[in-house]
Design a protein around this motif. Structure first.
Motif, PDB file in Angstrom:
ATOM      1  N   PRO A   1       0.740  -0.981  -0.376  1.00  0.00           N
ATOM      2  CA  PRO A   1       0.173  -0.083  -0.009  1.00  0.00           C
ATOM      3  C   PRO A   1       1.407   1.076   0.119  1.00  0.00           C
ATOM      4  O   PRO A   1       0.354   2.533  -0.674  1.00  0.00           O
ATOM      5  CB  PRO A   1      -0.648  -0.676   1.475  1.00  0.00           C
ATOM      6  N   PHE A   2       2.323   1.299   0.928  1.00  0.00           N
ATOM      7  CA  PHE A   2       2.471   2.127   0.926  1.00  0.00           C
ATOM      8  C   PHE A   2       4.281   2.413  -0.883  1.00  0.00           C
ATOM      9  O   PHE A   2       3.470   3.835  -1.393  1.00  0.00           O
ATOM     10  CB  PHE A   2       3.020   2.300   1.846  1.00  0.00           C
TER      11      PHE A   2
ATOM     12  N   THR B   1      -7.789   5.759   0.839  1.00  0.00           N
ATOM     13  CA  THR B   1      -8.128   4.413   0.417  1.00  0.00           C
ATOM     14  C   THR B   1      -7.416   4.081  -1.184  1.00  0.00           C
ATOM     15  O   THR B   1      -7.441   2.736  -1.950  1.00  0.00           O
ATOM     16  CB  THR B   1      -9.302   4.368   0.221  1.00  0.00           C
ATOM     17  N   ARG B   2      -6.327   5.501  -2.272  1.00  0.00           N
ATOM     18  CA  ARG B   2      -6.666   4.854  -3.269  1.00  0.00           C
ATOM     19  C   ARG B   2      -4.132   4.993  -3.439  1.00  0.00           C
ATOM     20  O   ARG B   2      -4.467   5.514  -2.991  1.00  0.00           O
ATOM     21  CB  ARG B   2      -7.210   5.902  -4.141  1.00  0.00           C
TER      22      ARG B   2
ATOM     23  N   ALA C   1      -6.142  -1.557  -0.876  1.00  0.00           N
ATOM     24  CA  ALA C   1      -5.932  -2.979  -0.483  1.00  0.00           C
ATOM     25  C   ALA C   1      -7.835  -3.343  -0.534  1.00  0.00           C
ATOM     26  O   ALA C   1      -8.386  -2.721  -0.118  1.00  0.00           O
ATOM     27  CB  ALA C   1      -5.553  -2.947   1.509  1.00  0.00           C
ATOM     28  N   THR C   2      -7.212  -4.388  -1.095  1.00  0.00           N
ATOM     29  CA  THR C   2      -9.033  -5.261  -1.246  1.00  0.00           C
ATOM     30  C   THR C   2      -9.169  -6.043  -0.386  1.00  0.00           C
ATOM     31  O   THR C   2      -9.462  -7.284   0.010  1.00  0.00           O
ATOM     32  CB  THR C   2      -9.230  -5.746  -2.459  1.00  0.00           C
TER      33      THR C   2
ATOM     34  N   MET D   1      -1.644  -7.802   2.885  1.00  0.00           N
ATOM     35  CA  MET D   1      -2.557  -6.963   2.845  1.00  0.00           C
ATOM     36  C   MET D   1      -2.022  -6.111   1.135  1.00  0.00           C
ATOM     37  O   MET D   1      -1.080  -5.712   1.334  1.00  0.00           O
ATOM     38  CB  MET D   1      -2.172  -5.696   3.980  1.00  0.00           C
ATOM     39  N   GLY D   2      -3.232  -5.626   0.642  1.00  0.00           N
ATOM     40  CA  GLY D   2      -3.525  -5.377  -0.517  1.00  0.00           C
ATOM     41  C   GLY D   2      -3.737  -5.588  -1.507  1.00  0.00           C
ATOM     42  O   GLY D   2      -5.907  -6.081  -1.316  1.00  0.00           O
ATOM     43  N   THR D   3      -3.821  -4.934  -3.018  1.00  0.00           N
ATOM     44  CA  THR D   3      -5.295  -5.370  -4.041  1.00  0.00           C
ATOM     45  C   THR D   3      -4.873  -6.614  -4.926  1.00  0.00           C
ATOM     46  O   THR D   3      -3.802  -6.270  -5.734  1.00  0.00           O
ATOM     47  CB  THR D   3      -5.230  -3.694  -4.659  1.00  0.00           C
ATOM     48  N   VAL D   4      -6.293  -7.248  -4.792  1.00  0.00           N
ATOM     49  CA  VAL D   4      -6.280  -8.509  -5.829  1.00  0.00           C
ATOM     50  C   VAL D   4      -7.289  -8.327  -6.886  1.00  0.00           C
ATOM     51  O   VAL D   4      -7.151  -9.358  -7.326  1.00  0.00           O
ATOM     52  CB  VAL D   4      -5.843  -9.851  -5.722  1.00  0.00           C
TER      53      VAL D   4
END
Length: 458
Positions: free
Chosen positions: A319-320, A377-378, A386-387, A394-397
């Protein structure tokens, strides 16, 4: 002299007055809590509690009455989309398979066992979904389809399910509201038939019922009396891509097969609008993400083991890192940098031997990227930070993709990183999965409204 009966009567009267006072205070509090302008924001999913749990609800708030479990809000397009008459809400949600949760307890070492109970989670998921007023639901990791079907039937949904092949017990499911859509065609994709493991995907072609579609509410009566419209169709794809971070060849092959089949169906039904949703097990910085957004991908420009971005962007750092565009995978990679792929790996990814350039026949856009969101959040390109969140990731997939025949009207924001960290992982008392649901409201684009409305914002 007061008798025992009179003392008891006095005590009961005093108790009734006290109880009425408490009810009044609660009622006033509830009124203030739920007062909101129509469509301006989403009520916190799962936040309304029954009276017996009111005390427990108060204990879940931090200093200043802060909800420690977080809340999610709608954010809407800055464009004027009032001329778009037909719309629908779609949800993509990896709901965490029951057996997956029990077999991978190391991912949920900080989670209260009660929050992993399917009986608890299915009620949470159902309650959350009711807040979004969805028309179509795309689920992944479904191994209790009948439970979901029974819950959603009360809300007017029907659905189809496809389980994974092999030993796995979970699969994908698509539900839709019967009053809004009629199923014209349904097919499943078993990737095992292509040598691409046991994952599956679904494709559903719907006819839209204009009588029940969410027409733009215009006070001008003349806008409500519209000429009859031709049959509007919609194609929905749902997929759960292989997890294995090192098998980029398999991941690309699964995505390729789905996109090719979706394009064929879309063409057969007059270029019908397309939505592809699901858990891609790939990061926004990845080559797979780039493949969705472009028409071509040179697979030799990428290391097979890093196709999905799961290795380059490790746990909790993602996320960072995502905030820094300089660290994102470049869209134009020097073709002097070539990686070695075996002949079999190329065949799995591209579908034919010797072909190293994947073709994406669909021009797709990301729904969340199309709606401006909040910095907390973006990432820098507009995707959720993160989804999914558990003890090892922790992240977006998860994503919702759409063709140009649809325009996103609004999306539901994911949870900020600081809220997720405070939870220590998902599921929680409020959220029923280790993934967050992605929610988008789409409108259909037609000749009457596409010429100026969209181009003015470009």
């Amino acid at each position: 002299m007061r008798t025992a009966g009179s003392e008891e009567s006095s005590r009961l009267t005093h108790k009734r007055k006290r109880d009425c006072s408490l009810v009044s205070k609660r009622s006033n509090s509830d009124h203030r809590k739920w007062k909101r302008e129509p469509d301006s924001r989403l009520p916190a999913a799962g936040s309304r509690e029954d009276p017996p749990r009111r005390a427990k609800r108060r204990r879940t708030r931090g200093e200043g009455g802060r909800d420690v479990y977080g809340s999610r809000q709608w954010v809407f397009s800055p464009r004027d989309l009032s001329s778009f008459r037909d719309s629908f809400v779609i949800v993509s949600y990896n709901i965490l398979g029951v057996e997956n949760a029990s077999e991978h307890v190391d991912l949920y070492d900080k989670i209260n066992p009660q929050h992993l109970s399917w009986d608890t989670r299915k009620r949470q998921i159902h309650k959350e979904l009711s807040c979004y007023n969805p028309s179509i639901l795309c689920f992944q990791e479904v191994d209790r389809f009948n439970d979901l079907a029974n819950l959603l039937q009360k809300d007017g949904f029907v659905g189809v399910y496809k389980g994974r092949t092999g030993q796995a017990s979970d699969g994908c499911a698509i539900f839709w509201k019967e009053e809004e859509f009629t199923l014209l065609h349904h097919e499943d994709i078993e990737f095992r038939k292509f040598g691409l493991r046991d994952n599956v995907a679904q494709l559903c072609l719907f006819k839209v019922s204009h009588n029940h579609s969410n027409m733009s509410k215009n006070k001008d009566a003349s806008c409500q009396i519209a000429a009859p419209r031709p049959c509007q169709t919609l194609l929905i794809g749902n997929i759960h891509v292989l997890f294995n971070p090192k098998r980029g060849d398999i991941k690309l092959g699964q995505v390729r097969v789905l996109l090719q089949r979706a394009n064929t169906l879309s063409q057969e039904y007059g270029n019908t609008p397309v939505v592809i949703s699901g858990d891609l097990n790939s990061m926004p910085q990845s080559a797979i993400y780039q493949f969705f957004t472009s028409s071509e991908l040179d697979i030799l420009a990428y290391d097979r083991k890093k196709i999905s971005g799961q290795i380059e962007f490790p746990v909790r750092q993602m996320p960072f890192i995502a905030r820094n565009d300089a660290l994102r995978t470049p869209k134009c990679i020097s073709y002097r940098m070539k990686y070695k792929w075996s002949e079999e790996e190329i065949h799995l990814a591209a579908g034919s031997r010797g072909c190293t350039r994947l073709q994406n026949p669909l021009k797709l856009c990301s729904a969340y990227q199309g709606i401006p969101g909040h910095d907390n959040t973006r990432d820098g390109n507009g995707e959720p930070l993160a989804t999914s969140y558990h003890s090892k990731f922790m992240g977006t997939v998860d994503y919702i993709w759409h063709s140009s025949a649809l325009v996103p009207v609004g999306v539901v924001e994911t949870l900020p990183i600081n809220v997720l960290k405070r939870l220590g992982g998902l599921p929680s008392e409020k959220w029923g999965s280790d993934h967050l649901a992605l929610v988008c409201k789409f409108a259909f684009v037609d000749d009457a409204n596409c010429s100026n409305t969209l181009h003015d914002s470009e």
